[in-house]
Design an enzyme around this catalytic site. Structure first.
Site, short mmCIF file in Angstrom:
data_model
loop_
_atom_site.label_atom_id
_atom_site.label_comp_id
_atom_site.label_asym_id
_atom_site.label_seq_id
_atom_site.Cartn_x
_atom_site.Cartn_y
_atom_site.Cartn_z
N PHE A 42 3.65 32.13 -5.46
CA PHE A 42 3.28 32.09 -6.95
C PHE A 42 4.26 32.58 -7.88
O PHE A 42 4.37 32.11 -8.89
CB PHE A 42 2.12 33.07 -6.73
N TYR A 43 4.99 33.85 -7.53
CA TYR A 43 5.76 34.53 -8.44
C TYR A 43 7.15 33.74 -8.58
O TYR A 43 8.09 34.12 -9.36
CB TYR A 43 6.09 35.78 -7.87
N SER A 44 7.41 32.92 -7.81
CA SER A 44 8.40 32.00 -7.93
C SER A 44 8.50 31.06 -9.34
O SER A 44 9.45 30.72 -9.76
CB SER A 44 8.87 31.09 -6.82
#
Length: 218
Positions: free
Chosen positions: A137-139
């Site tokens: 998700f944070y990528s």
């Protein structure tokens, strides 16, 4: 004054190998015959997962060249396509397929997220690394918007490859800690849990990489 118990060295690797042999034999004995209207989801090694991923991307590219309208087919995960196998007491996926096409803004966003996760899975498999769902998700927070969107894409990718999520090298976030008189090997790293303070060692979701070296547990 009580004497401190001496640490005992156990051959945990041999025990683990025996346990895995037992599981394999047990799996062979308990081979499940799936109903004909269901699909099979396989546990894949890294090479097998990469082969399926490349076949999937090749099919998308072929559709782009042949029709100019790429689309992706994947097994439907709706309630109407969930089948209860009464004999084996399992919930299985049926053979209904859904097609995702580039024909609207919402569908383009959905497929773009799928391609982003597919790219991440390819990188993880090629480099033999693992990532948590949170890390995926944070990528690309701007693309996914919310983690539920990246989680959905992760499950869709696993379903498209007819495999488990763990076979894509995407794992759940680590939960829980361990502390005490215990030494382990995590791949090439030796970790002494007794010297990690009150925080302890965060339990890895990739337990297959963990080998117990020393313990005084009885």
């Amino acid at each position: 004054m009580a004497k401190k118990k001496s640490k005992k060295k156990w051959d945990f690797k041999a025990a683990k190998d025996l346990f895995y042999d037992y599981l394999e034999k047990r799996q062979e004995k308990k081979q499940i015959n799936l109903p004909p209207e269901t699909i099979q989801i396989d546990n894949l090694n890294r090479k097998e997962a990469l082969n399926r991923l490349y076949n999937l991307t090749d099919s998308v590219i072929e559709k782009i060249y042949s029709s100019g309208r790429p689309s992706i087919q994947l097994p439907s995960r709706t309630s109407t396509n969930i089948i209860w196998d009464e004999e084996n007491d399992l919930l299985l996926l049926g053979k209904q397929l859904q097609e995702k096409q580039f024909h609207s803004l919402s569908s383009v966003a959905d497929i773009t997220r799928l391609m982003r996760v597919l790219e991440a899975v390819n990188e993880l498999l090629v480099k033999d690394l693992h990532a948590t769902k949170r890390e995926i998700f944070y990528s690309d927070v701007k693309l996914f918007g919310e983690q539920k969107n990246s989680d959905k894409s992760i499950e869709d990718i696993a379903t498209m490859l007819y495999t488990t999520r763990n076979s894509t090298h995407i794992v759940a976030s680590a939960k829980g800690s361990c502390i005490g008189r215990l030494r382990i090997r995590d791949k090439s790293d030796i970790i002494d849990l007794e010297g990690l303070g009150s925080g302890g060692w965060t339990i890895s979701p990739m337990l297959d990489n963990i080998e117990i070296l020393e313990s005084d547990a009885e």
